[in-house]
Design a protein around this motif. Structure first.
Motif, mmCIF file in Angstrom:
data_model
loop_
_atom_site.group_PDB
_atom_site.id
_atom_site.type_symbol
_atom_site.label_atom_id
_atom_site.label_comp_id
_atom_site.label_asym_id
_atom_site.label_seq_id
_atom_site.Cartn_x
_atom_site.Cartn_y
_atom_site.Cartn_z
ATOM 1 N N TYR A 55 0.964 -1.045 -0.051
ATOM 2 C CA TYR A 55 0.220 0.028 -0.211
ATOM 3 C C TYR A 55 0.873 1.191 0.051
ATOM 4 C CZ TYR A 55 -3.850 -3.247 1.501
ATOM 5 O OH TYR A 55 -4.852 -3.934 1.566
ATOM 6 N N SER A 56 0.615 2.006 -0.633
ATOM 7 C CA SER A 56 1.440 3.446 -0.718
ATOM 8 C C SER A 56 0.372 4.453 -0.821
ATOM 9 C CB SER A 56 2.320 3.551 -1.917
ATOM 10 O OG SER A 56 1.581 3.256 -3.080
ATOM 11 N N PRO A 57 0.761 5.836 -0.402
ATOM 12 C CA PRO A 57 -0.097 7.165 -0.255
ATOM 13 C C PRO A 57 -0.486 7.653 -1.915
ATOM 14 C CG PRO A 57 1.937 7.379 0.768
ATOM 15 C CD PRO A 57 1.934 5.923 0.071
ATOM 16 N N ILE A 58 -1.668 8.217 -1.855
ATOM 17 C CA ILE A 58 -2.262 8.458 -3.014
ATOM 18 C C ILE A 58 -1.464 9.887 -3.515
ATOM 19 C CG2 ILE A 58 -4.359 7.278 -2.777
ATOM 20 C CD1 ILE A 58 -5.481 10.232 -1.867
ATOM 21 N N MET A 59 -0.708 10.495 -2.493
ATOM 22 C CA MET A 59 0.139 11.918 -2.826
ATOM 23 C C MET A 59 1.444 11.600 -2.626
ATOM 24 S SD MET A 59 -1.813 14.215 -0.092
ATOM 25 C CE MET A 59 -3.416 13.729 -0.302
ATOM 26 N N GLY A 60 2.172 12.676 -3.211
ATOM 27 C CA GLY A 60 3.792 12.623 -2.950
ATOM 28 C C GLY A 60 4.042 14.145 -3.441
ATOM 29 N N LYS A 61 5.442 14.344 -2.792
ATOM 30 C CA LYS A 61 5.981 15.782 -3.113
ATOM 31 C C LYS A 61 6.168 15.996 -4.498
ATOM 32 C CE LYS A 61 9.323 16.996 -0.073
ATOM 33 N NZ LYS A 61 10.325 16.973 0.966
ATOM 34 N N ARG A 62 5.903 17.272 -4.804
ATOM 35 C CA ARG A 62 6.246 17.723 -6.291
ATOM 36 C C ARG A 62 7.612 17.056 -6.792
ATOM 37 N NH1 ARG A 62 6.416 23.790 -8.562
ATOM 38 N NH2 ARG A 62 8.281 23.450 -9.816
ATOM 39 N N GLU A 63 8.618 17.117 -5.890
ATOM 40 C CA GLU A 63 10.086 16.798 -6.169
ATOM 41 C C GLU A 63 9.989 15.159 -6.869
ATOM 42 O OE1 GLU A 63 9.143 18.434 -3.817
ATOM 43 O OE2 GLU A 63 10.864 19.519 -2.971
ATOM 44 N N PRO A 80 -3.011 20.547 -10.114
ATOM 45 C CA PRO A 80 -1.916 21.282 -9.470
ATOM 46 C C PRO A 80 -1.542 21.301 -8.223
ATOM 47 C CG PRO A 80 -4.139 22.346 -9.806
ATOM 48 C CD PRO A 80 -4.192 21.200 -10.149
ATOM 49 N N PRO A 81 -0.261 21.339 -7.669
ATOM 50 C CA PRO A 81 0.216 21.196 -6.225
ATOM 51 C C PRO A 81 -0.552 21.826 -5.259
ATOM 52 C CG PRO A 81 1.776 21.811 -7.718
ATOM 53 C CD PRO A 81 0.626 22.140 -8.531
ATOM 54 N N MET A 82 -0.804 21.036 -4.147
ATOM 55 C CA MET A 82 -1.453 21.845 -2.965
ATOM 56 C C MET A 82 -0.169 22.342 -1.868
ATOM 57 S SD MET A 82 -4.154 18.871 -2.189
ATOM 58 C CE MET A 82 -3.445 17.370 -2.647
ATOM 59 N N SER A 83 -0.437 23.507 -1.488
ATOM 60 C CA SER A 83 0.714 23.871 -0.633
ATOM 61 C C SER A 83 0.601 23.501 0.739
ATOM 62 C CB SER A 83 1.002 25.341 -0.894
ATOM 63 O OG SER A 83 1.565 25.621 -1.912
ATOM 64 N N ILE A 84 1.368 22.779 1.401
ATOM 65 C CA ILE A 84 1.391 22.811 2.974
ATOM 66 C C ILE A 84 2.530 23.107 3.582
ATOM 67 C CG2 ILE A 84 0.913 20.763 4.669
ATOM 68 C CD1 ILE A 84 -0.042 18.870 2.530
ATOM 69 N N GLY A 85 2.353 24.060 4.097
ATOM 70 C CA GLY A 85 3.777 24.896 4.823
ATOM 71 C C GLY A 85 4.721 25.073 3.555
ATOM 72 N N GLU A 86 5.853 24.523 3.810
ATOM 73 C CA GLU A 86 6.807 25.054 2.759
ATOM 74 C C GLU A 86 6.946 23.924 1.660
ATOM 75 O OE1 GLU A 86 9.607 27.373 3.325
ATOM 76 O OE2 GLU A 86 7.827 28.170 4.174
ATOM 77 N N GLU A 87 6.154 22.977 1.698
ATOM 78 C CA GLU A 87 5.975 21.638 0.704
ATOM 79 C C GLU A 87 4.892 21.866 -0.158
ATOM 80 O OE1 GLU A 87 7.751 18.021 3.772
ATOM 81 O OE2 GLU A 87 5.590 18.123 3.146
ATOM 82 N N GLN A 88 5.134 21.439 -1.291
ATOM 83 C CA GLN A 88 4.163 21.109 -2.490
ATOM 84 C C GLN A 88 3.875 19.763 -2.410
ATOM 85 O OE1 GLN A 88 5.091 23.405 -6.087
ATOM 86 N NE2 GLN A 88 3.838 25.138 -5.388
ATOM 87 N N VAL A 89 2.485 19.441 -2.503
ATOM 88 C CA VAL A 89 2.285 17.883 -2.450
ATOM 89 C C VAL A 89 1.228 17.715 -3.783
ATOM 90 C CG1 VAL A 89 1.037 16.147 -1.378
ATOM 91 C CG2 VAL A 89 2.546 17.532 -0.042
ATOM 92 N N VAL A 90 1.485 16.584 -4.246
ATOM 93 C CA VAL A 90 0.611 16.484 -5.800
ATOM 94 C C VAL A 90 -0.246 15.159 -5.544
ATOM 95 C CG1 VAL A 90 0.629 16.302 -8.065
ATOM 96 C CG2 VAL A 90 2.617 17.410 -6.905
#
Ligand code: ZN
Length: 401
Positions: A55-63, A80-90
């Protein structure tokens, strides 16, 4: 062929709501039963064929998607990416990068290969609303996916074995693909440019297809490699891809995947991507269109309808329904309050097995079996009839008896 959107609503399989949004259907209990039966089948087949589930998560960092190449080559189809604090998650556009990282999370030796990691997981595609409808173009996809990490020498054999699983699945589902397509890159800029990569992977896939009739088509490859697509057609003759097998020499390098060889040195594995039934949405849409709701018994939302002739037989009929449930069969009681026997048989016309219970059957502890195709069998002891039905459905046979 039928229109799965119309039939899906009529048969209470799935629907949608503007408040949830276009391209985001939900599954009603009967549709969920079909989907779950399909998912159970896929996991079962995978377990029997040496796959390990993750099982793996349905999102991950833009990098993550910058490394995988999705960000450069596939961004138009991504949210489009979602910003969570300093991170961008897709929201992930595919499962491959996560599986590459699962591979990389442990040291791997040639003795661990082929490592077959499978997951029925969510992925997301930002389809324009204009092309949405039903289950075939959706924004949230549940994909039957797997990645086989293997040596270059093992890749052709692994891909060939995957093709066999696909053929067996299609037979069990009662569907006939229209053709095998070898999807090669085209001239557009969406394909990664790595010298030799396309030629090598393409040659391997031609070897996989050695005994299979196929058409090579340019411009249909994944951005990271060529693939074998098994094509189906909808009720208007429009083709789409159901199952795929890909040989990927790109992402293993991007993620710096390695294994230790018998020589003690580090080597690069090959990644074989494969999907047996594709997305469960598209697979169920196709099943609806091909079968018009009369699914193979193992996939039917209701497998057994128990029909007592009158009130006197209702308690016995109820006990037959309970015994079905204990055997893992999906059964429903259709009592005399629903109308005449003929009317109830018509109502249950898509149910593979109709068990009719009259006073004679109650006295003998039997049921009269009527099949969906109109065949009537002699009355059988309840245990024998249910045992036979359970056997047919657990073996995923396409015949009714
Ligand atoms: Zn993949």
């Amino acid at each position: 062929m039928y229109d799965h959107r119309k039939l899906g609503r009529e048969l209470d399989l799935f629907d949608g709501d503007p408040l949830i949004g276009a391209g985001l259907p939900f599954w009603l209990p009967d549709g969920a039963a079909v989907r779950m039966a399909l998912e159970d089948y896929v996991r079962d087949v995978e377990r029997r064929n040496g796959y390990r589930h993750v099982y793996s998560p349905i999102m991950g960092k833009r990098e993550l998607y910058e490394i995988s190449g999705h960000w450069d080559h596939y961004r138009d189809d991504m949210y489009p990416p979602m910003s969570i604090g300093e991170e961008q998650v897709v929201l992930r556009p595919s499962l491959c990068p996560h599986h590459a990282l699962i591979y990389r999370s442990r040291g791997r030796s040639y003795r661990d290969l082929p490592l077959r990691l499978a997951e029925l997981g969510g992925m997301y595609r930002s389809e324009l609303s204009g092309v949405l409808g039903g289950l075939t173009r959706v924004r949230a996809i549940q994909l039957n996916d797997a990645h086989i990490f293997c040596t270059a020498d093992q890749a052709v054999e692994e891909a060939r074995a995957a093709l066999e699983l696909i053929a067996a699945a299609h037979a069990a589902m009662g569907i006939r693909p229209v053709r095998h397509r070898l999807s090669l890159p085209g001239s557009s800029g969406k394909y990664v440019a790595v010298p030799g990569l396309w030629e090598r992977a393409g040659e391997m896939l031609r070897e996989v297809l050695h005994d299979v009739e196929y058409e090579a088509v340019e411009g249909e490859a994944a951005f990271y490699g060529p693939k074998i697509d098994i094509q189906i057609a909808d009720n208007l003759g429009r083709e789409s891809t159901l199952s795929t097998v890909q040989i990927d020499l790109y992402q293993p390098a991007r993620f710096d995947l390695e294994y230790t060889g018998p020589d003690g040195a580090r080597h690069r594995p090959v990644m074989v991507h494969r999907s047996i039934v594709g997305s469960v949405e598209r697979a169920v849409a196709h099943l609806i269109e091909v079968h018009g709701g009369a699914f193979p018994a193992w996939l039917a939302p209701v497998q057994v309808a128990v029909l007592p002739l009158g009130e006197d037989e209702a308690a016995f009929a109820d006990s037959v329904v309970s015994r079905c449930a204990a055997l893992g069969l999906r059964a429903e009681l259709s009592g005399p309050e629903k109308g005449s026997l003929g009317a109830r048989i018509r109502e249950a016309r898509l149910v593979p097995y109709q068990l009719i219970v009259g006073s004679r059957e109650v006295a003998a502890g039997e049921v009269s079996v009527r099949l969906r195709d109109g065949r009537k069998l002699a009355a059988l002891p309840v245990a024998e009839a249910l045992g036979r039905i359970a056997e047919i459905t657990s073996r995923r046979e396409t015949g009714l008896w």
